[in-house]
Design a protein around this motif. Structure first.
Motif, PDB file in Angstrom:
ATOM      1  N   ILE A   1      -9.531  -7.012  22.061  1.00  0.00           N
ATOM      2  CA  ILE A   1     -10.202  -7.894  23.044  1.00  0.00           C
ATOM      3  C   ILE A   1      -9.899  -7.428  24.466  1.00  0.00           C
ATOM      4  CG2 ILE A   1     -10.181 -10.231  24.022  1.00  0.00           C
ATOM      5  CD1 ILE A   1      -9.745 -11.258  21.132  1.00  0.00           C
ATOM      6  N   LYS A   2      -8.621  -7.050  24.698  1.00  0.00           N
ATOM      7  CA  LYS A   2      -8.234  -6.571  26.028  1.00  0.00           C
ATOM      8  C   LYS A   2      -8.983  -5.280  26.382  1.00  0.00           C
ATOM      9  CE  LYS A   2      -4.216  -5.278  28.785  1.00  0.00           C
ATOM     10  NZ  LYS A   2      -2.760  -4.983  28.762  1.00  0.00           N
TER      11      LYS A   2
ATOM     12  N   SER B   1     -12.581  -6.024  26.969  1.00  0.00           N
ATOM     13  CA  SER B   1     -12.774  -6.667  28.273  1.00  0.00           C
ATOM     14  C   SER B   1     -12.812  -5.632  29.390  1.00  0.00           C
ATOM     15  CB  SER B   1     -11.642  -7.667  28.516  1.00  0.00           C
ATOM     16  OG  SER B   1     -11.784  -8.265  29.766  1.00  0.00           O
ATOM     17  N   GLU B   2     -11.876  -4.668  29.305  1.00  0.00           N
ATOM     18  CA  GLU B   2     -11.849  -3.589  30.314  1.00  0.00           C
ATOM     19  C   GLU B   2     -13.104  -2.720  30.216  1.00  0.00           C
ATOM     20  OE1 GLU B   2      -8.257  -1.537  29.446  1.00  0.00           O
ATOM     21  OE2 GLU B   2      -6.959  -3.082  30.348  1.00  0.00           O
TER      22      GLU B   2
ATOM     23  N   ILE C   1     -16.048  -3.607  28.993  1.00  0.00           N
ATOM     24  CA  ILE C   1     -17.204  -4.392  29.474  1.00  0.00           C
ATOM     25  C   ILE C   1     -17.240  -4.425  30.989  1.00  0.00           C
ATOM     26  CG2 ILE C   1     -18.144  -6.736  29.615  1.00  0.00           C
ATOM     27  CD1 ILE C   1     -17.268  -7.132  26.703  1.00  0.00           C
ATOM     28  N   GLN C   2     -16.052  -4.598  31.619  1.00  0.00           N
ATOM     29  CA  GLN C   2     -15.983  -4.649  33.080  1.00  0.00           C
ATOM     30  C   GLN C   2     -16.435  -3.330  33.702  1.00  0.00           C
ATOM     31  OE1 GLN C   2     -15.371  -7.437  34.742  1.00  0.00           O
ATOM     32  NE2 GLN C   2     -15.755  -6.356  36.664  1.00  0.00           N
TER      33      GLN C   2
END
Length: 448
Positions: A259-260, A263-264, A266-267
């Motif tokens: 997930i982390k 998230s990175e 996706i950002q």
């Protein structure tokens, strides 16, 4: 036998006095010999003067021919030619020809100066219009060619061949259009790949979530089965619970890490996509927006007019166009300079756009000519719109230093016909505009 050479005039006076003082035959023979020698010298003098006059006349003719190629009807030129006319009314002597030649030489030098100034101004305009601000591997090569042409125009203007300059600019325009198209397509492809990569990551993550759910459910089922066992050793159950807990912890840590990382990713993907979208928007605007007036350029005109023609054909809708040409625009440029001319173009475009409907499309056709696409408007409706533009343009005031000046516009209005191609449609508008330009500050419409 009077000449403009003092020494020859003195010699003539001397021999005349000698002839008057002759008293005997010996004196006569001596004077006769001197006069023969003088006549030979005088003949040489006349031949030399004739050659000088011929040379000056040829120089004047050559200079006039050169001036004719670069004629600039400025006040200085007019005064110079007036002076030459006055000189020609008098007796044509060597000194008169010398004066004329001097005046014409000065005019020639002023021609070169004027030509150089014009070329330098043109080089600045051309450089700003042809410059590109794109990240493309071929852009640096193109910029080198553009800079080389600018230097050539700037430093060697008097030696340049107009045809070769025109051809060089034409080739650069073609290269620029190709470069921009390639860059635009490249950005579109990058954006497409970035979105595709993000979609892949999201799909992979969805599978991971589903797998994690399945694994977690398996652990829950294992716990349920242990709880439901009636007779089991407590120590053994504890060991199995601890084993399941460790597996749940490992799966959860793995999922949290995913997930982390996601998230990175996706950002970063979001940032990349936003950057590409902004670059694509800028590239799209540079392709179809005129940098000076901020209305659509000719490429934009072709794009939108093609679309509106297709729409008019398919749905049987009215469609009209208005072609506008600013009256005496070249005079404004010559009198007040190109900066004043640019301001006039900006203000006119803004004024015409402010009078238009949301569906109307304002474009710069080229130079001081604009073309407005008026969808779902017949000839009369488009004429009313054109008249609004004409009357509002009359009211505009411009100031250059302490001088105030006004502008007017001529407009040609035509309505779309089913047989029209884009070229035919615009050509008809151009013909109607030509009629309006005959009287200036006029709106002309096509006779149906």
């Amino acid at each position: 036998m009077k000449t403009d050479d003092a020494s020859i005039n003195d010699a003539i006076e001397k021999y005349i006095n000698l002839i008057k003082s002759i008293k005997d035959e010996d004196s006569m023979n001596k004077v006769r010999e001197n006069i023969v020698n003088f006549s030979i010298k005088y003949g040489d003098y006349l031949d030399n003067k004739k050659k000088q006059n011929d040379y000056l006349i040829k120089a004047v003719i050559n200079s006039l021919s050169q001036i004719a190629k670069d004629y600039d009807p400025s006040k200085y030129w007019q005064e110079s030619f007036q002076h030459i006319k006055e000189l020609l009314k008098s007796e044509i002597t060597y000194s008169v020809l010398e004066n004329i030649n001097t005046i014409i030489k000065n005019l020639l030098f002023s021609t070169k100066d004027t030509k150089e100034i014009v070329y330098k101004e043109l080089s600045e305009i051309i450089f700003s219009m042809l410059d590109v601000a794109i990240e493309h591997e071929k852009a640096s090569e193109y910029k080198k060619e553009l800079l080389a042409l600018k230097k050539e125009i700037y430093f060697n203007s008097s030696l340049l061949n107009t045809y070769s300059v025109r051809e060089s600019i034409k080739k650069l325009i073609e290269k620029k259009e190709k470069l921009e198209d390639e860059y635009f397509n490249q950005l579109q492809e990058k954006l497409k790949q970035a979105v595709k990569a993000l979609t892949y990551v999201m799909n992979t993550f969805t599978k991971d979530i589903n797998n994690y759910g399945d694994i977690f459910q398996t652990h829950i089922d294992q716990i349920d089965s242990l709880v439901n066992v009636e007779s089991i050793d407590v120590d053994e159950m504890s060991k199995k619970f601890i084993g399941i807990a460790i597996k749940i912890k490992e799966s959860t840590i793995s999922m949290n890490n995913k997930i982390k990382t996601l998230s990175e990713t996706i950002q970063k993907s979001k940032q990349t996509i936003e950057e590409l979208q902004n670059k694509l928007k800028e590239a799209q605007e540079s392709l179809i927006i005129d940098s000076l007036t901020k209305v659509y350029n000719r490429r934009g005109l072709w794009h939108f007019l093609e679309y509106e023609i297709e729409k008019a054909r398919r749905y049987d809708k009215n469609l009209s166009i208005i072609m506008c040409d600013l009256d005496t625009f070249s005079e404004i440029n010559n009198t007040y300079g190109h900066q004043a001319g640019d301001k006039v173009l900006e203000v006119f475009a803004r004024t015409a756009k402010s009078l238009s409907r949301g569906s109307d499309i304002m474009t710069r056709y080229g130079g001081d000519e604009f073309l407005i696409i008026v969808p779902e408007a017949n000839l009369e409706q488009a004429c009313q719109f054109a008249e609004k533009i004409r009357t509002e343009t009359e009211k505009l005031k411009f100031k250059y230093k302490d001088k105030e000046f006004h502008i007017t516009v001529s407009l040609g209005v035509v309505q779309f016909r089913l047989k029209d191609t884009i070229e035919m449609f615009i050509e008809r508008a151009d013909r109607v505009l030509y009629e309006a330009k005959k009287t200036r500050n006029t709106t002309s419409k096509e006779t149906i």
